[in-house]
Enzyme design. Structure first.
Site, short mmCIF file in Angstrom:
data_model
loop_
_atom_site.label_atom_id
_atom_site.label_comp_id
_atom_site.label_asym_id
_atom_site.label_seq_id
_atom_site.Cartn_x
_atom_site.Cartn_y
_atom_site.Cartn_z
N TRP A 60 0.83 -1.19 0.00
CA TRP A 60 0.00 0.00 0.00
C TRP A 60 0.88 1.26 0.00
CZ3 TRP A 60 -2.10 -3.98 3.42
CH2 TRP A 60 -3.25 -4.59 2.90
N HIS A 74 -6.76 2.71 1.18
CA HIS A 74 -7.95 1.86 1.22
C HIS A 74 -8.99 2.53 2.11
CE1 HIS A 74 -5.61 -0.62 4.55
NE2 HIS A 74 -5.60 0.67 4.78
N ARG A 100 -3.48 4.88 -4.87
CA ARG A 100 -2.36 3.93 -4.84
C ARG A 100 -1.25 4.43 -5.75
NH1 ARG A 100 -4.51 -1.68 -3.45
NH2 ARG A 100 -6.07 -1.02 -1.93
N GLN A 114 -13.53 2.13 -3.33
CA GLN A 114 -13.79 0.91 -2.57
C GLN A 114 -15.05 1.10 -1.73
OE1 GLN A 114 -10.27 0.03 -0.20
NE2 GLN A 114 -9.42 -1.24 -1.83
N VAL A 157 -6.84 -8.56 9.67
CA VAL A 157 -7.83 -9.63 9.88
C VAL A 157 -7.15 -10.93 10.25
CG1 VAL A 157 -9.68 -8.75 8.37
CG2 VAL A 157 -7.84 -10.13 7.40
N ALA A 199 -15.05 -7.88 8.29
CA ALA A 199 -14.90 -6.65 7.51
C ALA A 199 -14.55 -7.05 6.10
CB ALA A 199 -13.81 -5.76 8.10
C1 YSA Z 1 -9.42 -6.64 3.58
C2 YSA Z 1 -9.83 -7.10 4.80
C3 YSA Z 1 -10.73 -6.32 5.52
O1 YSA Z 1 -11.09 -6.74 6.75
C4 YSA Z 1 -11.23 -5.14 5.04
C5 YSA Z 1 -10.79 -4.68 3.81
C6 YSA Z 1 -9.89 -5.43 3.07
C7 YSA Z 1 -9.39 -4.92 1.77
C8 YSA Z 1 -8.08 -4.17 1.90
N1 YSA Z 1 -8.24 -2.92 2.65
C9 YSA Z 1 -7.56 -3.83 0.50
O2 YSA Z 1 -7.47 -2.67 0.12
N2 YSA Z 1 -7.27 -4.90 -0.25
S1 YSA Z 1 -6.85 -4.83 -1.79
O3 YSA Z 1 -5.67 -4.02 -1.97
O4 YSA Z 1 -6.75 -6.19 -2.29
O5 YSA Z 1 -8.04 -4.11 -2.58
C10 YSA Z 1 -9.38 -4.57 -2.40
C11 YSA Z 1 -10.08 -4.67 -3.75
O6 YSA Z 1 -9.92 -3.42 -4.46
C12 YSA Z 1 -9.48 -5.70 -4.67
O7 YSA Z 1 -10.05 -6.97 -4.39
C13 YSA Z 1 -9.88 -5.18 -6.05
O8 YSA Z 1 -11.24 -5.50 -6.32
C14 YSA Z 1 -9.78 -3.69 -5.86
N3 YSA Z 1 -8.49 -3.16 -6.32
C15 YSA Z 1 -7.27 -3.33 -5.76
N4 YSA Z 1 -6.31 -2.65 -6.42
C16 YSA Z 1 -6.96 -2.02 -7.44
C17 YSA Z 1 -8.34 -2.36 -7.38
N5 YSA Z 1 -9.24 -1.86 -8.25
C18 YSA Z 1 -8.77 -1.05 -9.22
N6 YSA Z 1 -7.47 -0.65 -9.34
C19 YSA Z 1 -6.54 -1.12 -8.48
N7 YSA Z 1 -5.27 -0.70 -8.59
#
Ligand code: YSA
Length: 231
Positions: A60, A74, A100, A114, A157, A199
């Protein structure tokens, strides 16, 4: 005789999708809340069990501002902000824009949206999570949707997983999720001995792509009227 109705414009596809998502979760008893896009390091990382030396900070990677804040990577910091000020049982979603530092491609943007979800109470389990998410997908896509849960790691988590949905072109990752880590409950002032919950963080653009069969996420931000006028 009535004249010609002037063209009054229309909503952006992401706005349409966000409204639909809010309506569905509200019908299941969730409140809609928001948090700031400029966030502190504490809420974006430390309170989510990601200390300064944790390798998860690399995933991140973000933009640090001159005022000491950063652009949130996020919507998860909203979990902590909300738990600090409200007593369980809690049932919220928190939609919003996130940032990001990454290379873009057809399914990745540097800013996107998100939807955070959080449900905390005395005995909230993964079974509750699965039921809520299945119901959500079913209503959102207006048909039964096949989902699968894969084990995954997020510092905030335990256990953690990712949820994929089956589309026409195979499985697509839609969200990260899990049972809220005891350290996160503690950071928000709640007692993990008596409380637990799930979550999740859904990629809203990915949901919109699946719903409208859009094959490139960058179209949402292109401002191209040939694209936008279709909604
Ligand atoms: C995980 C556990 C929890 O208890 C609560 C939340 C989370 C999610 C965590 N905060 C997170 O940001 N995970 S992630 O980086 O994998 O992103 C979550 C979702 O955002 C992904 O599954 C995808 O659908 C989307 N995503 C991630 N990077 C992206 C994107 N969508 C578009 N562009 C990107 N660069």
């Amino acid at each position: 005789a009535p004249g010609k109705k002037p063209f009054s414009g229309h909503l952006h596809p992401l706005t349409l999708v966000q409204r639909k998502i809010e309506e569905i979760f509200q019908s299941m008893g969730f409140s809609v809340v928001e948090g700031p896009e400029m966030e502190t390091e504490w809420y974006n990382f430390d309170a989510l069990n990601i200390p300064k030396d944790h390798p998860a900070r690399d995933i991140w990677d973000t933009f640090y501002l001159k005022n000491g804040l950063l652009l949130r990577t996020h919507t998860s910091p909203v979990q902590v902000r909300y738990m600090e000020r409200n007593q369980p049982p809690l049932k919220i979603i928190a939609p919003g824009r996130i940032y990001r530092h990454e290379a873009t491609d057809a399914s990745h943007e540097t800013n996107f949206y998100q939807i955070e979800g959080l449900m905390v109470g005395k005995d909230i389990s993964i079974a509750n999570f699965k039921a809520v998410i299945q119901e959500f997908f079913q209503i959102f896509f207006n048909k039964p949707i096949e989902i699968r849960m894969r084990p995954s790691f997020f510092p905030f988590v335990e256990p953690g997983f990712e949820v994929d949905m089956k589309g026409e072109k195979g499985w697509l990752e839609m969200m990260g999720a899990g049972m809220v880590h005891p350290n996160v409950l503690k950071a928000a002032g709640l007692n993990p001995k008596f409380l637990q919950g799930f979550a999740f963080g859904i990629g809203m653009d990915r949901l919109a792509m699946m719903k409208y069969k859009i094959n490139d996420i960058r179209l949402f931000y292109s401002g191209d009227l040939r694209f936008l006028n279709q909604f």
